[in-house]
Enzyme design. Structure first.
Site, PDB file in Angstrom:
ATOM      1  N   HIS A   1      62.178  55.765  75.879  1.00 31.01           N
ATOM      2  CA  HIS A   1      60.943  56.111  75.159  1.00 31.01           C
ATOM      3  C   HIS A   1      61.271  56.986  73.961  1.00 31.01           C
ATOM      4  O   HIS A   1      62.406  57.427  73.789  1.00 31.01           O
ATOM      5  CB  HIS A   1      59.914  56.754  76.088  1.00 31.01           C
ATOM      6  CG  HIS A   1      60.265  58.107  76.631  1.00 31.01           C
ATOM      7  ND1 HIS A   1      61.337  58.329  77.468  1.00 31.01           N
ATOM      8  CD2 HIS A   1      59.684  59.322  76.452  1.00 31.01           C
ATOM      9  CE1 HIS A   1      61.373  59.610  77.787  1.00 31.01           C
ATOM     10  NE2 HIS A   1      60.398  60.244  77.184  1.00 31.01           N
TER      11      HIS A   1
ATOM     12  N   ASP B   1      61.480  59.111  81.951  1.00 27.89           N
ATOM     13  CA  ASP B   1      60.555  60.183  82.336  1.00 27.89           C
ATOM     14  C   ASP B   1      59.337  59.639  83.081  1.00 27.89           C
ATOM     15  O   ASP B   1      58.246  60.196  83.006  1.00 27.89           O
ATOM     16  CB  ASP B   1      60.096  60.967  81.097  1.00 27.89           C
ATOM     17  CG  ASP B   1      61.198  61.854  80.531  1.00 27.89           C
ATOM     18  OD1 ASP B   1      62.300  61.897  81.099  1.00 27.89           O
ATOM     19  OD2 ASP B   1      60.933  62.498  79.489  1.00 27.89           O
TER      20      ASP B   1
ATOM     21  N   HIS C   1      53.720  58.263  80.832  1.00 27.56           N
ATOM     22  CA  HIS C   1      54.285  59.431  80.139  1.00 27.56           C
ATOM     23  C   HIS C   1      54.113  59.226  78.631  1.00 27.56           C
ATOM     24  O   HIS C   1      53.625  60.104  77.917  1.00 27.56           O
ATOM     25  CB  HIS C   1      55.747  59.549  80.537  1.00 27.56           C
ATOM     26  CG  HIS C   1      56.508  60.649  79.871  1.00 27.56           C
ATOM     27  ND1 HIS C   1      56.261  61.976  80.114  1.00 27.56           N
ATOM     28  CD2 HIS C   1      57.519  60.613  78.966  1.00 27.56           C
ATOM     29  CE1 HIS C   1      57.098  62.713  79.372  1.00 27.56           C
ATOM     30  NE2 HIS C   1      57.860  61.907  78.673  1.00 27.56           N
TER      31      HIS C   1
ATOM     32  N   HIS D   1      65.497  63.936  83.643  1.00 25.44           N
ATOM     33  CA  HIS D   1      65.517  65.406  83.705  1.00 25.44           C
ATOM     34  C   HIS D   1      65.865  65.918  85.097  1.00 25.44           C
ATOM     35  O   HIS D   1      65.602  65.261  86.096  1.00 25.44           O
ATOM     36  CB  HIS D   1      64.140  65.983  83.335  1.00 25.44           C
ATOM     37  CG  HIS D   1      63.768  65.779  81.903  1.00 25.44           C
ATOM     38  ND1 HIS D   1      64.045  66.707  80.926  1.00 25.44           N
ATOM     39  CD2 HIS D   1      63.157  64.738  81.280  1.00 25.44           C
ATOM     40  CE1 HIS D   1      63.599  66.251  79.757  1.00 25.44           C
ATOM     41  NE2 HIS D   1      63.065  65.053  79.944  1.00 25.44           N
TER      42      HIS D   1
ATOM     43  N   ASP E   1      63.970  64.291  72.895  1.00 32.42           N
ATOM     44  CA  ASP E   1      65.014  64.631  73.869  1.00 32.42           C
ATOM     45  C   ASP E   1      65.607  63.385  74.530  1.00 32.42           C
ATOM     46  O   ASP E   1      66.423  63.491  75.446  1.00 32.42           O
ATOM     47  CB  ASP E   1      64.483  65.625  74.917  1.00 32.42           C
ATOM     48  CG  ASP E   1      63.356  65.067  75.748  1.00 32.42           C
ATOM     49  OD1 ASP E   1      62.396  64.509  75.169  1.00 32.42           O
ATOM     50  OD2 ASP E   1      63.429  65.171  76.988  1.00 32.42           O
ATOM     51  N   HIS E   2      65.218  62.186  74.047  1.00 31.63           N
ATOM     52  CA  HIS E   2      65.815  60.938  74.530  1.00 31.63           C
ATOM     53  C   HIS E   2      66.464  60.118  73.409  1.00 31.63           C
ATOM     54  O   HIS E   2      67.274  59.237  73.696  1.00 31.63           O
ATOM     55  CB  HIS E   2      64.766  60.101  75.284  1.00 31.63           C
ATOM     56  CG  HIS E   2      64.271  60.823  76.505  1.00 31.63           C
ATOM     57  ND1 HIS E   2      64.712  60.554  77.768  1.00 31.63           N
ATOM     58  CD2 HIS E   2      63.438  61.881  76.617  1.00 31.63           C
ATOM     59  CE1 HIS E   2      64.156  61.395  78.622  1.00 31.63           C
ATOM     60  NE2 HIS E   2      63.373  62.224  77.951  1.00 31.63           N
TER      61      HIS E   2
ATOM     62  N   HIS F   1      60.512  60.029  72.770  1.00 27.26           N
ATOM     63  CA  HIS F   1      60.601  61.490  72.654  1.00 27.26           C
ATOM     64  C   HIS F   1      61.984  61.930  72.166  1.00 27.26           C
ATOM     65  O   HIS F   1      63.003  61.344  72.528  1.00 27.26           O
ATOM     66  CB  HIS F   1      60.291  62.154  73.998  1.00 27.26           C
ATOM     67  CG  HIS F   1      58.831  62.132  74.337  1.00 27.26           C
ATOM     68  ND1 HIS F   1      58.358  62.251  75.631  1.00 27.26           N
ATOM     69  CD2 HIS F   1      57.733  62.010  73.531  1.00 27.26           C
ATOM     70  CE1 HIS F   1      57.033  62.203  75.605  1.00 27.26           C
ATOM     71  NE2 HIS F   1      56.629  62.065  74.358  1.00 27.26           N
TER      72      HIS F   1
END
Ligand code: ZN
Ligand code: FE
Length: 241
Positions: free
Chosen positions: A56, A133, A114, A171, A60-61, A58
Site C-alpha cells: 500500500h 497493514d 487500512h 509492523h 513507511d512502506h 503509506h
C-alpha cells in the site's frame, strides 16, 4: 523448491521482508520501508532483489523504493487501482492476478480497509502470506480510509486461507495488541499463556513475526469478530484503548 524469507526490522516498528525463490534465486522485497535498512538486509543475505511487491501507498512502506530501484533492476509490482499514489510501477496488478517469483506463485488478494488500495501477496503452495497493514499478530490495521465492513471482509478472506499459513505483517505491534486481546478476553488462560510468550520474546529483543493463521484464528480478537458490526465495535475499542 521452497522459498526462504528474511525479516528485518526498520524505522521505529516496521518490518521489511526479503523472499527468495530457491529454484531460481529470484528475490522479492516486500515493501521498502527505508532504503538504508533494506540495503543492509540485502548485504546481510547476499540476495539480489529482482522484484518489489508493494502492499500500500503509506510512506513507511514505499519510501525506499526509488533508492533501491536506482541500484537494482527490479520489477515493481503494485495495485493498478492505486497506481496514482504509488511509486512508478513496472507491473500493475489487479486482485485475483498471480505474480510469479521464479517458480513460486503469489496471488494478489484485495484487502481494503487500512487504505482502499491495500493488497496482500499470498503463496498458497508455500503457505505464506504478506499481509502488510491489514492483519497483524493479535491485531489489525487502523481504518484510515476504508470502512469497517471492508476491513472485516478483508480479514475474513485471509482467515479462509490454510490455517498453517505463515503470516508476515508490516509492523511489530504485537505486545500492545496482546494487552488489548487479554483485556477483551480476560478469562482465557491459553490467551494469557500466549501473551506471556510474546512478552518474553519482546523482552529478549526477538520478533513475534511471522505468526501463523492458526494462532491468529485462536487468539486474534479481530479475526474472531462475529460480524462487521462486532468488528467495528472492537476496532473502536482498540483505537481508544
Ligand atoms: Zn500503513
Ligand atoms: Fe505501516
Amino acid at each position: 523448491m521452497p522459498i526462504n524469507c528474511h525479516l528485518y526490522p526498520c524505522r521505529s516498528d516496521n518490518y521489511g521482508v526479503l523472499v527468495r525463490d530457491e529454484a531460481t534465486g529470484q528475490v522479492a522485497l516486500i515493501d521498502v520501508p527505508e532504503e538504508m535498512a533494506t540495503r543492509e538486509a540485502i548485504e546481510a543475505t547476499g540476495w539480489t532483489p529482482t522484484h518489489i511487491f508493494i502492499t500500500h501507498h503509506h510512506g513507511d512502506h514505499i519510501d525506499g523504493v526509488g533508492g533501491i530501484r536506482s541500484s537494482y533492476d527490479v520489477e515493481v509490482v503494485g495495485n493498478a487501482a492505486d497506481k496514482a499514489r504509488l511509486p512508478r510501477l513496472t507491473r500493475d496488478v489487479t486482485p485475483g492476478d498471480t505474480v510469479m517469483l521464479g517458480e513460486t506463485p503469489f496471488e494478489i488478494i484485495d484487502t481494503p480497509g487500512h487504505t482502499v488500495g491495500h493488497i496482500a501477496y499470498v503463496s498458497r503452495p508455500e503457505k505464506t502470506a504478506f499481509a502488510g497493514d491489514t492483519l497483524f499478530a493479535l491485531g489489525c490495521g487502523r481504518l484510515f480510509e476504508g470502512t469497517a465492513d471492508q476491513m472485516h471482509a478483508s480479514l475474513q478472506t485471509l482467515a479462509a486461507l490454510d490455517p498453517e499459513t505463515r503470516i508476515y505483517c508490516g509492523h511489530e505491534y504485537t505486545l500492545a495488541n496482546a494487552r488489548f486481546a487479554v483485556a477483551m478476553d480476560p478469562d482465557s488462560s491459553t490467551l494469557a499463556d500466549h501473551a506471556r510468550q510474546i512478552e518474553g520474546r519482546r523482552a529478549a529483543g526477538l520478533p513475534t513475526i511471522p505468526t501463523t493463521l492458526k494462532t491468529e484464528l485462536a487468539f486474534n480478537p479481530f479475526l474472531r469478530a462475529k460480524d462487521a458490526a462486532d468488528f467495528a465495535r472492537l476496532r473502536a475499542a482498540k483505537d481508544n484503548f
